[in-house]
Design a protein around this motif. Sequence first.
Motif, PDB file in Angstrom:
ATOM      1  N   THR A 176       0.839  -1.195   0.000  1.00 21.64           N
ATOM      2  CA  THR A 176       0.000   0.000   0.000  1.00 21.64           C
ATOM      3  C   THR A 176       0.872   1.241   0.000  1.00 21.64           C
ATOM      4  OG1 THR A 176      -0.098   0.050   2.417  1.00 21.64           O
ATOM      5  CG2 THR A 176      -1.895  -1.097   1.272  1.00 21.64           C
ATOM      6  N   LYS A 177       0.288   2.333  -0.419  1.00 23.85           N
ATOM      7  CA  LYS A 177       0.995   3.611  -0.384  1.00 23.85           C
ATOM      8  C   LYS A 177      -0.033   4.728  -0.415  1.00 23.85           C
ATOM      9  CE  LYS A 177       4.973   5.996  -1.982  1.00 23.85           C
ATOM     10  NZ  LYS A 177       6.183   5.960  -2.725  1.00 23.85           N
ATOM     11  N   THR A 178       0.285   5.825   0.237  1.00 26.03           N
ATOM     12  CA  THR A 178      -0.541   7.029   0.194  1.00 26.03           C
ATOM     13  C   THR A 178       0.241   8.116  -0.515  1.00 26.03           C
ATOM     14  OG1 THR A 178      -1.638   6.458   2.270  1.00 26.03           O
ATOM     15  CG2 THR A 178      -1.752   8.766   1.577  1.00 26.03           C
ATOM     16  N   MET A 179      -0.423   8.776  -1.447  1.00 23.43           N
ATOM     17  CA  MET A 179       0.184   9.883  -2.179  1.00 23.43           C
ATOM     18  C   MET A 179      -0.706  11.114  -2.024  1.00 23.43           C
ATOM     19  SD  MET A 179       2.951   8.680  -3.660  1.00 23.43           S
ATOM     20  CE  MET A 179       3.323   9.798  -5.004  1.00 23.43           C
ATOM     21  N   HIS A 180      -0.090  12.274  -2.250  1.00 21.19           N
ATOM     22  CA  HIS A 180      -0.827  13.540  -2.219  1.00 21.19           C
ATOM     23  C   HIS A 180      -0.603  14.223  -3.558  1.00 21.19           C
ATOM     24  CE1 HIS A 180      -1.703  13.139   2.054  1.00 21.19           C
ATOM     25  NE2 HIS A 180      -0.492  12.626   2.145  1.00 21.19           N
ATOM     26  N   PHE A 181      -1.677  14.408  -4.298  1.00 21.01           N
ATOM     27  CA  PHE A 181      -1.607  15.020  -5.622  1.00 21.01           C
ATOM     28  C   PHE A 181      -2.215  16.413  -5.582  1.00 21.01           C
ATOM     29  CE2 PHE A 181      -2.004  10.381  -6.544  1.00 21.01           C
ATOM     30  CZ  PHE A 181      -0.736  10.200  -7.075  1.00 21.01           C
ATOM     31  N   ALA A 182      -1.719  17.285  -6.440  1.00 19.24           N
ATOM     32  CA  ALA A 182      -2.216  18.653  -6.519  1.00 19.24           C
ATOM     33  C   ALA A 182      -3.038  18.830  -7.789  1.00 19.24           C
ATOM     34  CB  ALA A 182      -1.037  19.630  -6.515  1.00 19.24           C
ATOM     35  N   GLY A 183      -3.858  19.851  -7.777  1.00 18.75           N
ATOM     36  CA  GLY A 183      -4.638  20.187  -8.962  1.00 18.75           C
ATOM     37  C   GLY A 183      -6.121  20.040  -8.712  1.00 18.75           C
ATOM     38  N   ASP A 184      -6.885  20.194  -9.786  1.00 20.45           N
ATOM     39  CA  ASP A 184      -8.333  20.059  -9.672  1.00 20.45           C
ATOM     40  C   ASP A 184      -8.724  18.584  -9.683  1.00 20.45           C
ATOM     41  OD1 ASP A 184      -8.207  19.202 -12.351  1.00 20.45           O
ATOM     42  OD2 ASP A 184      -9.082  21.041 -13.149  1.00 20.45           O
ATOM     43  N   ARG A 185     -10.002  18.331  -9.617  1.00 18.58           N
ATOM     44  CA  ARG A 185     -10.530  16.966  -9.534  1.00 18.58           C
ATOM     45  C   ARG A 185      -9.993  16.077 -10.655  1.00 18.58           C
ATOM     46  NH1 ARG A 185     -14.619  14.401  -7.050  1.00 18.58           N
ATOM     47  NH2 ARG A 185     -15.763  12.792  -8.191  1.00 18.58           N
ATOM     48  N   GLN A 186     -10.064  16.560 -11.882  1.00 14.35           N
ATOM     49  CA  GLN A 186      -9.614  15.761 -13.017  1.00 14.35           C
ATOM     50  C   GLN A 186      -8.106  15.494 -12.958  1.00 14.35           C
ATOM     51  OE1 GLN A 186     -12.616  14.432 -13.585  1.00 14.35           O
ATOM     52  NE2 GLN A 186     -11.657  14.005 -15.533  1.00 14.35           N
ATOM     53  N   ALA A 187      -7.344  16.493 -12.566  1.00 16.52           N
ATOM     54  CA  ALA A 187      -5.886  16.340 -12.478  1.00 16.52           C
ATOM     55  C   ALA A 187      -5.526  15.291 -11.423  1.00 16.52           C
ATOM     56  CB  ALA A 187      -5.222  17.676 -12.151  1.00 16.52           C
ATOM     57  N   ILE A 188      -6.203  15.333 -10.293  1.00 14.81           N
ATOM     58  CA  ILE A 188      -5.934  14.364  -9.215  1.00 14.81           C
ATOM     59  C   ILE A 188      -6.285  12.956  -9.690  1.00 14.81           C
ATOM     60  CG2 ILE A 188      -6.717  13.617  -6.920  1.00 14.81           C
ATOM     61  CD1 ILE A 188      -6.954  16.713  -6.293  1.00 14.81           C
ATOM     62  N   ARG A 189      -7.424  12.806 -10.346  1.00 16.64           N
ATOM     63  CA  ARG A 189      -7.842  11.488 -10.837  1.00 16.64           C
ATOM     64  C   ARG A 189      -6.849  10.948 -11.879  1.00 16.64           C
ATOM     65  NH1 ARG A 189     -13.751  10.382 -11.229  1.00 16.64           N
ATOM     66  NH2 ARG A 189     -13.395  10.357 -13.464  1.00 16.64           N
ATOM     67  N   LYS A 190      -6.401  11.799 -12.781  1.00 16.33           N
ATOM     68  CA  LYS A 190      -5.454  11.352 -13.815  1.00 16.33           C
ATOM     69  C   LYS A 190      -4.116  10.962 -13.200  1.00 16.33           C
ATOM     70  CE  LYS A 190      -7.358  13.656 -17.830  1.00 16.33           C
ATOM     71  NZ  LYS A 190      -7.271  14.783 -18.743  1.00 16.33           N
ATOM     72  N   GLN A 191      -3.638  11.769 -12.252  1.00 12.33           N
ATOM     73  CA  GLN A 191      -2.371  11.447 -11.597  1.00 12.33           C
ATOM     74  C   GLN A 191      -2.463  10.119 -10.847  1.00 12.33           C
ATOM     75  OE1 GLN A 191      -0.378  15.054  -9.616  1.00 12.33           O
ATOM     76  NE2 GLN A 191      -2.410  15.813 -10.177  1.00 12.33           N
ATOM     77  N   ALA A 192      -3.589   9.890 -10.176  1.00 15.46           N
ATOM     78  CA  ALA A 192      -3.783   8.636  -9.440  1.00 15.46           C
ATOM     79  C   ALA A 192      -3.791   7.455 -10.402  1.00 15.46           C
ATOM     80  CB  ALA A 192      -5.083   8.687  -8.640  1.00 15.46           C
ATOM     81  N   CYS A 193      -4.470   7.601 -11.515  1.00 18.60           N
ATOM     82  CA  CYS A 193      -4.541   6.554 -12.535  1.00 18.60           C
ATOM     83  C   CYS A 193      -3.149   6.231 -13.069  1.00 18.60           C
ATOM     84  CB  CYS A 193      -5.464   7.026 -13.656  1.00 18.60           C
ATOM     85  SG  CYS A 193      -5.575   5.901 -15.053  1.00 18.60           S
TER      86      CYS A 193
END
Length: 164
Positions: free
Chosen positions: A134-151
């Motif tokens: 497992t891992k936890t990350m923190h992404f910046a940006g709007d909703r779409q940017a966060i979803r794309k980075q997570a993907c």
Amino acid sequence: MHSLDTIKTLAEILLAKSWKMAAAESCTGGLVCATLTELAGSSEWFERGYITYSNAAKEENLGVPAELIQSFGAVSEQVAKAMAEGAQANSGANAAISITGIAGPSGGSADKPVGTVCFGWAIQNDAGENRALTKTMHFAGDRQAIRKQACNYVISELAKLLEN
């Protein structure tokens, strides 16, 4: 944007092992499954996806214990691990990934601000041995940017894990 090269690499690794994978998504709402299946021939290595947006779906479709969600919250490494393990076990796939997070713009807290995403990877090798990470990350940006980075992150990390 996710590079198709990463997906091709993942596909080659899975095909070389004769493995299939599954995905369990919450905050990405199917983006991972859609991204993986952009590659022609993905049915050779992609087994199935679960979009378990609600807590009830996580419990019913993936077997995530309600106590885990109550104790740690849906956005936690404990729940991400249970989601990945549930997807792997239910699908019979060798590898599964999971994503649960807060894409925003609301829903964040001091402990778990918007952009907090927890990931899980469950892998069963040919000897039947299971391992989960497992891992936890923190992404910046709007909703779409966060979803794309997570993907992008979950796919590239699975490729790295399977290469080793």
